[in-house]
Design an enzyme around this catalytic site. Sequence first.
Site, short mmCIF file in Angstrom:
data_model
loop_
_atom_site.label_atom_id
_atom_site.label_comp_id
_atom_site.label_asym_id
_atom_site.label_seq_id
_atom_site.Cartn_x
_atom_site.Cartn_y
_atom_site.Cartn_z
N HIS A 47 87.34 -72.77 -37.06
CA HIS A 47 87.06 -73.06 -35.65
C HIS A 47 88.20 -73.88 -35.05
O HIS A 47 88.60 -73.66 -33.90
CB HIS A 47 85.76 -73.86 -35.50
CG HIS A 47 84.54 -73.17 -35.99
ND1 HIS A 47 83.84 -73.58 -37.09
CD2 HIS A 47 83.88 -72.07 -35.53
CE1 HIS A 47 82.79 -72.79 -37.29
NE2 HIS A 47 82.80 -71.86 -36.35
N LYS A 179 88.28 -63.26 -38.38
CA LYS A 179 87.27 -63.27 -39.45
C LYS A 179 86.08 -62.37 -39.09
O LYS A 179 85.52 -61.69 -39.94
CB LYS A 179 86.82 -64.72 -39.66
CG LYS A 179 85.43 -64.93 -40.17
CD LYS A 179 85.41 -64.90 -41.65
CE LYS A 179 84.09 -65.19 -42.30
NZ LYS A 179 82.90 -65.23 -41.50
N ASP A 180 85.68 -62.40 -37.81
CA ASP A 180 84.59 -61.55 -37.34
C ASP A 180 85.21 -60.40 -36.55
O ASP A 180 85.15 -60.36 -35.32
CB ASP A 180 83.62 -62.38 -36.49
CG ASP A 180 82.98 -63.49 -37.31
OD1 ASP A 180 82.05 -63.18 -38.07
OD2 ASP A 180 83.44 -64.64 -37.23
P1 AMP Z 1 80.81 -69.01 -35.34
O1 AMP Z 1 80.62 -70.47 -35.08
O2 AMP Z 1 80.58 -68.62 -36.76
O3 AMP Z 1 80.08 -68.13 -34.35
O4 AMP Z 1 82.35 -68.72 -35.09
C1 AMP Z 1 82.95 -69.06 -33.87
C2 AMP Z 1 84.31 -68.45 -33.83
O5 AMP Z 1 85.10 -68.95 -34.90
C3 AMP Z 1 84.28 -66.92 -33.97
O6 AMP Z 1 85.21 -66.34 -33.06
C4 AMP Z 1 84.71 -66.73 -35.39
O7 AMP Z 1 85.32 -65.49 -35.63
C5 AMP Z 1 85.69 -67.87 -35.58
N1 AMP Z 1 85.84 -68.16 -37.01
C6 AMP Z 1 84.86 -68.39 -37.91
N2 AMP Z 1 85.38 -68.55 -39.13
C7 AMP Z 1 86.72 -68.41 -39.02
C8 AMP Z 1 87.81 -68.45 -39.94
N3 AMP Z 1 87.62 -68.67 -41.25
N4 AMP Z 1 89.06 -68.27 -39.47
C9 AMP Z 1 89.26 -68.03 -38.14
N5 AMP Z 1 88.27 -67.98 -37.21
C10 AMP Z 1 87.02 -68.17 -37.65
#
Ligand code: AMP
Length: 313
Positions: A47, A179-180
């Site tokens: 993040h 990642k997503d």
């Molecule tokens: P989330 O809180 O899991 O919904 O993720 C929020 C954002 O952070 C999304 O755009 C994810 O793709 C990104 N994200 C989560 N994990 C990673 C990672 N390991 N590397 C880069 N971006 C990430």
Amino acid sequence: MSPTASAPPAPPVAKTIAGIRSIVKDARAHGARVALAPTMGALHDGHLALVRRARELADLVIVSIFVNPLQFGPNEDFDRYPRTWDADLEALAALTADNTDGGAFSDHAEGAPPRRLVVFAPGVDEMYPDGPTQTRISGGDVAALFEGESRPGHFDGMLTVVAKLLNSVQPDAAMFGQKDAQQAFLVRRMVTDLNLPVAIEAVPTVREADGLALSSRNRYLSDDARREAVTLSAALQEVAAAAPRGTAEALAAGRARVEASSAVKLDYLAIVDPQTFRSVDERYRGPALALIAARVDGTRLIDNATVVLRSAG
Ligand code: AMP
């Protein structure tokens, strides 16, 4: 951890759409560019990579923290999803350190628009005052593949909240993690299809030293499961190594790596065309995206990597 005297001050927090809009309006009046990094909290270095990229692109960086009920299925982990508010604010404060003014970046130049970070943390009632919205964004066919097949409705819920966040903040740019990959693909397509005036930035995946992609869900893993979780990125490396020999061999190499770990239950392993997010066939050549999803001791993890395919012939 309680804040100490030397801890950097926490960034300001807006809890309402009206509140964040007024902050953005004020910043824009000073010529600021605005970037949004949407998250569900439980922040880790992945993040923070989004936030760092946002900071390169904009003067006002808005980090949204909202665990979106609409994108969780009835049997998923919405209630159990990690919520680590104090630690999240501390991590964001550290990015804006050596300032007395909470949220201000230290690299502010004389005469330039103020550079700062603001957290947007609406409650569920603020985002969905009348309950789950009747109006939803549909991601179409691709939203039913891969993650969408395992998590029906997930992408429509995600796209709906992303649309609401983009409309609430109206940023110049929005950051999404590679990642997503399917999420980033669908968000880009929504922005194109609906002519939303925002630039979507994909940020490379941040990994642990052994290759495991950082994820808020990694904290569910026991020590044993954590050791096995490296299987996902290791399988993607096998796919990449075998990719010069074509799609079928590449997938077989990845599957063999997963089968070597009895603790890992494969959900899918696929190679898709990054332009369409459809599985490629044996004739495909060039850069493609290898996707993997698996359960490790009950925790569902996903990962992906770019691979370069060349037909065997
Ligand atoms: P989330 O809180 O899991 O919904 O993720 C929020 C954002 O952070 C999304 O755009 C994810 O793709 C990104 N994200 C989560 N994990 C990673 C990672 N390991 N590397 C880069 N971006 C990430």
